[in-house]
Design a protein around this motif. Structure first.
Motif, PDB file in Angstrom:
ATOM      1  N   CYS A   1       0.807  -1.231   0.000  1.00 14.86           N
ATOM      2  CA  CYS A   1       0.000   0.000   0.000  1.00 14.86           C
ATOM      3  C   CYS A   1       0.835   1.273   0.000  1.00 14.86           C
ATOM      4  O   CYS A   1       0.282   2.374   0.093  1.00 14.86           O
ATOM      5  CB  CYS A   1      -0.918   0.021   1.227  1.00 14.86           C
ATOM      6  N   SER A   2       2.148   1.162  -0.090  1.00 17.14           N
ATOM      7  CA  SER A   2       3.002   2.335   0.073  1.00 17.14           C
ATOM      8  C   SER A   2       2.834   3.358  -1.045  1.00 17.14           C
ATOM      9  O   SER A   2       3.036   4.553  -0.842  1.00 17.14           O
ATOM     10  CB  SER A   2       4.474   1.912   0.170  1.00 17.14           C
ATOM     11  N   ASP A   3       2.463   2.927  -2.232  1.00 16.25           N
ATOM     12  CA  ASP A   3       2.225   3.828  -3.362  1.00 16.25           C
ATOM     13  C   ASP A   3       0.840   3.502  -3.912  1.00 16.25           C
ATOM     14  O   ASP A   3       0.685   2.615  -4.749  1.00 16.25           O
ATOM     15  CB  ASP A   3       3.302   3.628  -4.433  1.00 16.25           C
ATOM     16  N   ASP A   4      -0.166   4.211  -3.409  1.00 15.08           N
ATOM     17  CA  ASP A   4      -1.551   3.854  -3.726  1.00 15.08           C
ATOM     18  C   ASP A   4      -2.409   5.109  -3.868  1.00 15.08           C
ATOM     19  O   ASP A   4      -3.270   5.392  -3.042  1.00 15.08           O
ATOM     20  CB  ASP A   4      -2.103   2.948  -2.609  1.00 15.08           C
ATOM     21  N   PRO A   5      -2.189   5.902  -4.936  1.00 12.00           N
ATOM     22  CA  PRO A   5      -2.884   7.189  -5.067  1.00 12.00           C
ATOM     23  C   PRO A   5      -4.396   7.064  -5.195  1.00 12.00           C
ATOM     24  O   PRO A   5      -5.122   8.010  -4.875  1.00 12.00           O
ATOM     25  CB  PRO A   5      -2.265   7.789  -6.333  1.00 12.00           C
ATOM     26  N   TYR A   6      -4.883   5.919  -5.668  1.00 10.93           N
ATOM     27  CA  TYR A   6      -6.326   5.739  -5.835  1.00 10.93           C
ATOM     28  C   TYR A   6      -6.974   5.017  -4.655  1.00 10.93           C
ATOM     29  O   TYR A   6      -8.171   4.769  -4.666  1.00 10.93           O
ATOM     30  CB  TYR A   6      -6.605   4.974  -7.131  1.00 10.93           C
ATOM     31  N   ARG A   7      -6.173   4.651  -3.669  1.00 16.20           N
ATOM     32  CA  ARG A   7      -6.661   3.971  -2.462  1.00 16.20           C
ATOM     33  C   ARG A   7      -7.458   2.710  -2.811  1.00 16.20           C
ATOM     34  O   ARG A   7      -8.545   2.470  -2.297  1.00 16.20           O
ATOM     35  CB  ARG A   7      -7.520   4.933  -1.633  1.00 16.20           C
ATOM     36  N   VAL A   8      -6.876   1.917  -3.695  1.00 18.98           N
ATOM     37  CA  VAL A   8      -7.551   0.683  -4.118  1.00 18.98           C
ATOM     38  C   VAL A   8      -6.830  -0.569  -3.622  1.00 18.98           C
ATOM     39  O   VAL A   8      -7.159  -1.677  -4.044  1.00 18.98           O
ATOM     40  CB  VAL A   8      -7.691   0.621  -5.656  1.00 18.98           C
ATOM     41  N   THR A   9      -5.853  -0.395  -2.744  1.00 15.87           N
ATOM     42  CA  THR A   9      -5.055  -1.530  -2.288  1.00 15.87           C
ATOM     43  C   THR A   9      -5.241  -1.744  -0.790  1.00 15.87           C
ATOM     44  O   THR A   9      -5.276  -0.792  -0.022  1.00 15.87           O
ATOM     45  CB  THR A   9      -3.564  -1.300  -2.581  1.00 15.87           C
ATOM     46  N   VAL A  10      -5.361  -2.995  -0.392  1.00 16.60           N
ATOM     47  CA  VAL A  10      -5.297  -3.365   1.024  1.00 16.60           C
ATOM     48  C   VAL A  10      -4.128  -4.322   1.182  1.00 16.60           C
ATOM     49  O   VAL A  10      -3.827  -5.107   0.281  1.00 16.60           O
ATOM     50  CB  VAL A  10      -6.596  -4.015   1.545  1.00 16.60           C
ATOM     51  N   SER A  11      -3.474  -4.255   2.313  1.00 10.38           N
ATOM     52  CA  SER A  11      -2.378  -5.183   2.577  1.00 10.38           C
ATOM     53  C   SER A  11      -2.944  -6.549   2.938  1.00 10.38           C
ATOM     54  O   SER A  11      -4.087  -6.663   3.402  1.00 10.38           O
ATOM     55  CB  SER A  11      -1.525  -4.668   3.731  1.00 10.38           C
ATOM     56  N   PRO A  12      -2.181  -7.622   2.721  1.00 13.50           N
ATOM     57  CA  PRO A  12      -2.653  -8.944   3.140  1.00 13.50           C
ATOM     58  C   PRO A  12      -3.014  -8.990   4.626  1.00 13.50           C
ATOM     59  O   PRO A  12      -4.011  -9.624   5.014  1.00 13.50           O
ATOM     60  CB  PRO A  12      -1.468  -9.861   2.820  1.00 13.50           C
ATOM     61  N   GLY A  13      -2.225  -8.301   5.463  1.00 13.61           N
ATOM     62  CA  GLY A  13      -2.522  -8.288   6.889  1.00 13.61           C
ATOM     63  C   GLY A  13      -3.854  -7.639   7.195  1.00 13.61           C
ATOM     64  O   GLY A  13      -4.618  -8.120   8.039  1.00 13.61           O
ATOM     65  N   ARG A  14      -4.154  -6.524   6.529  1.00 11.62           N
ATOM     66  CA  ARG A  14      -5.435  -5.854   6.740  1.00 11.62           C
ATOM     67  C   ARG A  14      -6.593  -6.714   6.247  1.00 11.62           C
ATOM     68  O   ARG A  14      -7.629  -6.818   6.905  1.00 11.62           O
ATOM     69  CB  ARG A  14      -5.444  -4.499   6.040  1.00 11.62           C
ATOM     70  N   LEU A  15      -6.431  -7.329   5.066  1.00 10.53           N
ATOM     71  CA  LEU A  15      -7.491  -8.200   4.558  1.00 10.53           C
ATOM     72  C   LEU A  15      -7.769  -9.334   5.544  1.00 10.53           C
ATOM     73  O   LEU A  15      -8.923  -9.661   5.806  1.00 10.53           O
ATOM     74  CB  LEU A  15      -7.107  -8.769   3.197  1.00 10.53           C
ATOM     75  N   GLU A  16      -6.714  -9.923   6.097  1.00  7.66           N
ATOM     76  CA  GLU A  16      -6.941 -11.011   7.055  1.00  7.66           C
ATOM     77  C   GLU A  16      -7.712 -10.521   8.278  1.00  7.66           C
ATOM     78  O   GLU A  16      -8.620 -11.208   8.758  1.00  7.66           O
ATOM     79  CB  GLU A  16      -5.622 -11.649   7.480  1.00  7.66           C
ATOM     80  N   ARG A  17      -7.378  -9.343   8.781  1.00  8.72           N
ATOM     81  CA  ARG A  17      -8.108  -8.818   9.933  1.00  8.72           C
ATOM     82  C   ARG A  17      -9.566  -8.534   9.579  1.00  8.72           C
ATOM     83  O   ARG A  17     -10.469  -8.743  10.410  1.00  8.72           O
ATOM     84  CB  ARG A  17      -7.424  -7.550  10.455  1.00  8.72           C
ATOM     85  N   GLN A  18      -9.825  -8.095   8.364  1.00  4.97           N
ATOM     86  CA  GLN A  18     -11.200  -7.831   7.945  1.00  4.97           C
ATOM     87  C   GLN A  18     -11.994  -9.132   7.793  1.00  4.97           C
ATOM     88  O   GLN A  18     -13.169  -9.206   8.179  1.00  4.97           O
ATOM     89  CB  GLN A  18     -11.196  -7.036   6.637  1.00  4.97           C
TER      90      GLN A  18
END
Length: 247
Positions: free
Chosen positions: A25-42
């Protein structure tokens, strides 16, 4: 004298989550990326509340039967290659499925429609088949990711009809779902998708066009913690229009 036909009852909109890329997610100007860690928590958040993430086809089939209140639709747009490497193992771990909306006109390409970048690789034909073999529903996102409300009739037909035919040939299975690129939709585009033979289609916030061929979805991003997910789920039910024919 026969009674006048009744319109199908309208039920609350099903909760359908909209994801895109799963990775850095470090370069994500459109905010369309989630990290694997965040997806797992969701996903963990869903499961611990007695909910289960499923494909849109499974969700709608359950709702047609008057069931499925414990189901949440999970969708991943654009067909990024990181779906297979990063998202699929997590879905399997949490016993969830999903719908993957792909672009058969850009197999093995990248997200060239995003001018600010970064460039992200898209799935090849083999990658899409791998996802399908794992139980993921494959749907069409059009051929090449264009705003269909600005497409002429010839282009609109190609993006809807030809993309479906290409995916059915690629996967060897029927393709019943469509997703509008950019979420843009109007009556002409909805009619074209319906005429192309799709059972349903997903947008973002189609307003008065909300229906089985213009289903609203909730964007889920990297900043969506448990508290934000609770709020988004409540707001979706309050703000979105009922969907005719769904219970």
């Amino acid at each position: 004298m026969p009674s006048p036909a009744k319109s199908p009852a309208a039920g609350p909109p099903p909760w359908i989550a909209m994801y895109h890329s799963v990775g850095d997610c470090s370069d994500d100007p459109y905010r369309v990326t989630v990290s694997p860690g965040r997806l797992e928590r969701q996903l963990r958040w869903l499961v611990r509340r007695g909910l289960r993430g499923v494909s849109v086809a499974e969700l709608l089939a359950a709702r047609d039967r008057g069931e499925g209140r414990d189901l949440v639709g999970l969708t991943f747009d654009d067909g990024y290659a990181d779906f297979v490497t990063n998202a699929l193992p997590l879905l399997d771990r949490w016993r969830c499925t999903a719908t993957l909306f792909v672009l058969p006109g850009r197999l093995g390409g990248d997200n060239a429609w995003d001018p600010l970048g970064p460039r992200k690789p898209l799935l090849t034909a083999d990658g899409i088949r791998r996802a399908a073999a794992a139980g993921v529903e494959i749907g069409s996102h059009g051929l090449t990711h264009v705003d269909l409300t600005r497409a002429d009739d010839t282009r609109l037909k190609a993006e809807t009809v030809e993309s479906r035919a290409a995916l059915e040939e690629l996967t060897g299975a029927p393709v019943g779902g469509f997703c509008y690129p950019y979420g843009t939709v109007d009556r002409r585009v909805v009619a074209a998708v319906r005429e192309a033979g799709y059972d349903y289609a997903c947008g973002i916030d189609p307003g008065r066009l909300t229906g089985r061929h213009a289903l609203p979805r909730v964007h889920i991003g990297q900043e969506d913690t448990a508290v934000r997910l609770v709020l988004k789920r409540r707001l979706h039910r309050w703000r979105r229009r009922p969907v005719e024919g769904l219970r």
